[in-house]
Design a protein around this motif. Sequence first.
Motif, PDB file in Angstrom:
ATOM      1  N   ARG A 204       0.864  -1.073   0.137  1.00 11.96           N
ATOM      2  CA  ARG A 204      -0.068  -0.081   0.091  1.00 11.96           C
ATOM      3  C   ARG A 204       0.828   1.300   0.052  1.00 11.96           C
ATOM      4  NH1 ARG A 204      -5.156   0.761   3.329  1.00 11.96           N
ATOM      5  NH2 ARG A 204      -5.406   2.087   2.101  1.00 11.96           N
TER       6      ARG A 204
ATOM      7  N   GLN B 119      -1.704  -6.465   5.171  1.00 11.04           N
ATOM      8  CA  GLN B 119      -2.627  -5.727   4.435  1.00 11.04           C
ATOM      9  C   GLN B 119      -3.859  -6.951   3.899  1.00 11.04           C
ATOM     10  OE1 GLN B 119      -2.919  -2.529   4.127  1.00 11.04           O
ATOM     11  NE2 GLN B 119      -0.897  -2.396   4.883  1.00 11.04           N
TER      12      GLN B 119
ATOM     13  N   SER C  24      -5.800  -7.267   1.462  1.00 10.90           N
ATOM     14  CA  SER C  24      -5.980  -7.657  -0.030  1.00 10.90           C
ATOM     15  C   SER C  24      -5.685  -8.832  -0.626  1.00 10.90           C
ATOM     16  CB  SER C  24      -5.180  -6.373  -0.960  1.00 10.90           C
ATOM     17  OG  SER C  24      -3.976  -7.136  -1.117  1.00 10.90           O
ATOM     18  N   ASP C  25      -6.698  -9.369  -1.260  1.00 11.16           N
ATOM     19  CA  ASP C  25      -6.192 -10.537  -2.119  1.00 11.16           C
ATOM     20  C   ASP C  25      -4.905 -10.805  -2.587  1.00 11.16           C
ATOM     21  OD1 ASP C  25      -8.866 -10.863  -1.624  1.00 11.16           O
ATOM     22  OD2 ASP C  25      -9.859 -10.977  -3.743  1.00 11.16           O
ATOM     23  N   ARG C  26      -4.348  -9.837  -3.258  1.00  8.98           N
ATOM     24  CA  ARG C  26      -3.281  -9.872  -3.627  1.00  8.98           C
ATOM     25  C   ARG C  26      -2.097 -10.139  -2.921  1.00  8.98           C
ATOM     26  NH1 ARG C  26      -0.658  -5.159  -7.423  1.00  8.98           N
ATOM     27  NH2 ARG C  26      -2.976  -4.618  -7.843  1.00  8.98           N
TER      28      ARG C  26
END
Length: 380
Positions: free
Chosen positions: A18, A93, A95-97
């Motif tokens: 991020r 984080q 997030s999927d990634r």
Amino acid sequence: MSNFSTLKPKKVLFIATRQIGDVLVTTPLISKARELWPNAQFHFLGYKGKLDMLKGNPDIAEIIETSDRPGFSEYLSLFNKLFQRYDLAFVTQPSDRAYIYGLVAAFHRVGVLGGHPQGKLANKSHQQNAWKKLISMHNVDVDYFSQHVITEKLRLLEVFFRNPAELFSKPIDVTPPIGQALTPIIASQLTQPYVVIHPGPLTAYKRWPLAHWQYLIADLVRRGYQVVLSASPAKQDLQLNHDILSLLTPEICEKVIDTAGKLSIPQAGSLLRGAALYIGVDTSITHLAAACNTPTITLFGATPPTNFGPWPNGFIGKQPYQLRARSQTVGNITILQGPGECVPCRKAGCLDRADGNSECLDLLEPAQVIEAIEKLLISK
């Protein structure tokens, strides 16, 4: 909570894909992990241009950069580089990634889970998080109102402590990047004492009105301070500083240095370490100022300080701040909030739009900031 793990990893990957502020707030987690595993090798994966907050960090042996929107060939190259290289990945984080990177890179994972705990979106969040839980030894849920982001990251280590309360029983510090010398031109202009002001947030709804900055800068100059304006090289930040300067009288302008776009993050750290005071909005440089132990005043609108207030170095415990208080000081950090029962709403301002405004910040008057300045400077 997951069962206690005796895992002793030799190679660990921290993932923070991020912004630069999100990278900085992982440093207490890295420091605490180093205490647990003094001989492990730590690597860090993040976005290009967002990793300067780790410059010179003594615990990180290798930094791995990736684009925020990689193409197929970059993905392939990254996956080949990461594949099963680590014993443990910290996915900081939700997030999927970030989780996919963790899955590819490491044999074990712990990670942060985002989502909506209640309401219509709760079921969707549960479904989205199911696979992330399945591939993790331990997860920590995001709580944007009650849980500080530093606490959220540190809790990723809970599974490795028989008594997780130990994580918060000693002083917790954020590690800033090592300093870097200022350019000779800027260094030659500086006089003591000076105040650093960073008016530009990432998004417009975190802005404070131009006229308020004008009033505040004039007041600081009249008190005998030189004012140093800071900003990123982003076009909107350069323009914001230009707009503020255009409102100042020539006499006031003589006492103001505009460093917009001229400093690296390590140089900004050096500037902050020499400042008598820092004043800024809810943005990453404010977290850097706090990490550099500079007396800091920050203006918060929609964002809950309980989640993302600058961490006061040396604080012991999980939560330094109250959710709502017009003024609150912990250590050398003062957080100011504007009026309104809706504060903090955690929306993108009153219109819930990144390019909108926040009435609570519009109504946070310079007099409130000046009062906080006087209290901080008296206590020094």
